[in-house]
Scaffold this motif. Structure first.
Motif, mmCIF file in Angstrom:
data_model
loop_
_atom_site.group_PDB
_atom_site.id
_atom_site.type_symbol
_atom_site.label_atom_id
_atom_site.label_comp_id
_atom_site.label_asym_id
_atom_site.label_seq_id
_atom_site.Cartn_x
_atom_site.Cartn_y
_atom_site.Cartn_z
ATOM 1 N N GLY A 1 0.790 -1.113 -0.125
ATOM 2 C CA GLY A 1 0.068 -0.140 -0.140
ATOM 3 C C GLY A 1 0.824 1.139 0.103
ATOM 4 O O GLY A 1 1.949 1.343 -0.419
ATOM 5 N N ILE A 2 0.081 2.295 0.406
ATOM 6 C CA ILE A 2 0.856 3.579 0.445
ATOM 7 C C ILE A 2 0.685 4.050 1.797
ATOM 8 O O ILE A 2 -0.259 4.172 2.349
ATOM 9 N N ARG A 3 1.464 5.392 2.096
ATOM 10 C CA ARG A 3 1.301 6.289 3.188
ATOM 11 C C ARG A 3 2.076 7.388 3.054
ATOM 12 O O ARG A 3 3.151 7.345 2.522
ATOM 13 N N THR A 4 1.691 8.272 3.704
ATOM 14 C CA THR A 4 2.247 9.708 3.680
ATOM 15 C C THR A 4 3.493 9.653 4.309
ATOM 16 O O THR A 4 3.718 9.033 5.453
ATOM 17 N N ILE A 5 4.524 10.366 3.917
ATOM 18 C CA ILE A 5 5.818 10.112 4.581
ATOM 19 C C ILE A 5 5.673 11.171 5.677
ATOM 20 O O ILE A 5 6.227 10.982 7.014
ATOM 21 N N LYS A 6 5.063 12.267 5.402
ATOM 22 C CA LYS A 6 4.808 13.288 6.680
ATOM 23 C C LYS A 6 3.936 12.631 7.678
ATOM 24 O O LYS A 6 2.793 12.152 7.117
ATOM 25 N N GLU A 7 3.877 12.993 8.904
ATOM 26 C CA GLU A 7 2.972 12.586 9.948
ATOM 27 C C GLU A 7 2.609 14.039 10.502
ATOM 28 O O GLU A 7 3.018 15.171 10.336
ATOM 29 N N PHE A 8 1.271 13.879 11.170
ATOM 30 C CA PHE A 8 0.568 15.152 11.481
ATOM 31 C C PHE A 8 0.269 15.050 13.071
ATOM 32 O O PHE A 8 -0.010 13.936 13.593
ATOM 33 N N GLY B 1 -10.099 6.578 22.794
ATOM 34 C CA GLY B 1 -9.212 5.564 22.596
ATOM 35 C C GLY B 1 -8.174 5.996 21.762
ATOM 36 O O GLY B 1 -8.174 6.597 20.672
ATOM 37 N N GLY B 2 -6.668 5.953 22.129
ATOM 38 C CA GLY B 2 -5.687 6.219 21.340
ATOM 39 C C GLY B 2 -5.044 7.718 21.592
ATOM 40 O O GLY B 2 -5.969 8.618 21.620
ATOM 41 N N THR B 3 -3.911 7.683 21.903
ATOM 42 C CA THR B 3 -3.294 9.113 21.967
ATOM 43 C C THR B 3 -2.043 9.093 21.462
ATOM 44 O O THR B 3 -1.215 10.222 21.826
ATOM 45 N N GLU B 4 -1.698 8.661 20.343
ATOM 46 C CA GLU B 4 -0.388 8.694 19.419
ATOM 47 C C GLU B 4 -0.305 10.169 19.164
ATOM 48 O O GLU B 4 -1.105 10.771 18.546
ATOM 49 N N ALA B 5 0.840 10.530 19.375
ATOM 50 C CA ALA B 5 1.158 12.088 19.101
ATOM 51 C C ALA B 5 1.121 12.404 17.635
ATOM 52 O O ALA B 5 0.671 13.611 17.325
ATOM 53 N N ASN B 6 1.600 11.594 16.727
ATOM 54 C CA ASN B 6 1.450 11.862 15.402
ATOM 55 C C ASN B 6 1.129 10.547 14.331
ATOM 56 O O ASN B 6 1.277 9.496 14.754
ATOM 57 N N LEU B 7 0.335 10.768 13.582
ATOM 58 C CA LEU B 7 -0.133 10.081 12.546
ATOM 59 C C LEU B 7 -0.244 10.339 11.177
ATOM 60 O O LEU B 7 0.101 11.550 11.015
#
Length: 216
Positions: free
Chosen positions: A49-56, A166-172
Motif C-alpha cells: 500500500g501507500i502512506r504519507t511520509i509526513k506525519e501530523f 481511545g488512542g493518544t499517539e502524538a503523530n499519525l
C-alpha cells in the motif's frame, strides 16, 4: 497541511517525495485519479500500500479528508483499508488506527491499530461508480470522529462514528493498504489533511459554511 490531487493527464504517478510505497508494482492512472496495483512479493495479506511520509500532530486536531470512486465490488484481492496510520513507515494494515475497510459492497469501520479490530459494518450497498468522501478528525486529547459522505452530498453524512478517546499517539499519517495482488478496487482522487479540499463542491441538497445551512 497536505493537499494532494491524484488526478492528472492519465500518465501521472505518485510523488515519492510525499508517499512511501510498499510492494506496489505499478499504478493505473486516469484523468480522475490513481488505482494502485499491488505486487506479488511478499504474499502476506495486507502487505502492500501507500502512506504519507509526513506525519501530523494530534495536538492540532488535524482533519483528514480523502475522496475515492468505487471501481469494483467483485474483486476480493482489491479490497482496501484507508485512514489514519500509526508511526511506522510501512503500509501494512495492522498500522491502521482510525479508518475504514472497503470490501466488495461493504464499508466497515476499523479501530485501534489492528487489521482485526473490526466494528459493525456501516454500509452494505456500495456500488460501482459511487463516489465517497471520508472525513476523520483527530481529537487533541485522544480518539477521533468520522463522517462518511456519498455521491457529493457533503451536508448529510451516510455514516458517522465516534472512536471516543481511545488512542493518544502524538503523530499519525494517512495510509491505504490492499489485501492481495492486483489492482485496487478504488480510484483515489484526493487527500487533504489540515484543511478543506482545494476544490469547493456544492451539494445537491444544500450549502454548508460551518455556521449556516441552506437548501437554496
Amino acid at each position: 497541511t497536505l493537499n494532494y490531487n491524484f488526478a492528472g493527464n492519465g500518465s501521472q504517478t505518485l510523488d515519492t517525495g510525499i508517499w512511501t510505497l510498499l510492494n506496489i508494482s505499478s499504478q493505473t492512472a486516469s484523468t480522475s485519479g490513481i488505482r494502485i496495483v499491488r505486487g506479488t512479493s511478499p504474499t502476506t495479506i495486507w502487505y502492500g500500500g501507500i502512506r504519507t511520509i509526513k506525519e501530523f500532530p494530534r495536538s492540532e486536531s488535524p482533519v483528514l479528508i480523502f475522496d475515492w470512486t468505487q471501481e469494483s465490488i467483485t474483486d476480493s484481492n482489491g479490497r482496501m483499508m484507508l485512514g489514519w496510520w500509526t508511526g511506522a513507515t510501512n503500509a501494512h494494515a495492522n498500522r491502521l488506527y482510525y479508518g475504514i475497510y472497503v470490501y466488495l459492497e461493504n464499508i466497515q469501520i476499523r479501530t485501534l491499530n489492528s487489521h482485526a479490530g473490526e466494528l459493525p459494518v456501516s454500509i452494505t450497498n456500495n456500488t460501482v461508480g459511487t463516489t465517497w468522501r471520508a472525513k476523520i478528525r483527530l481529537k487533541a486529547g485522544g480518539g477521533a470522529m468520522l463522517e462518511l459522505f456519498r455521491n457529493g452530498d457533503f451536508i448529510t453524512p451516510a455514516v458517522t462514528y465516534d472512536w471516543g478517546t481511545g488512542g493518544t499517539e502524538a503523530n499519525l499519517a494517512f495510509g491505504a493498504s490492499q489485501y492481495l495482488t492486483g489492482t485496487s478496487n478504488l480510484t483515489l482522487q484526493q487527500v487533504t489533511i489540515g484543511s478543506q479540499p482545494a476544490t469547493t463542491t456544492i451539494s445537491g441538497n444544500g450549502i454548508s459554511t460551518g455556521q449556516i445551512e441552506s437548501t437554496n
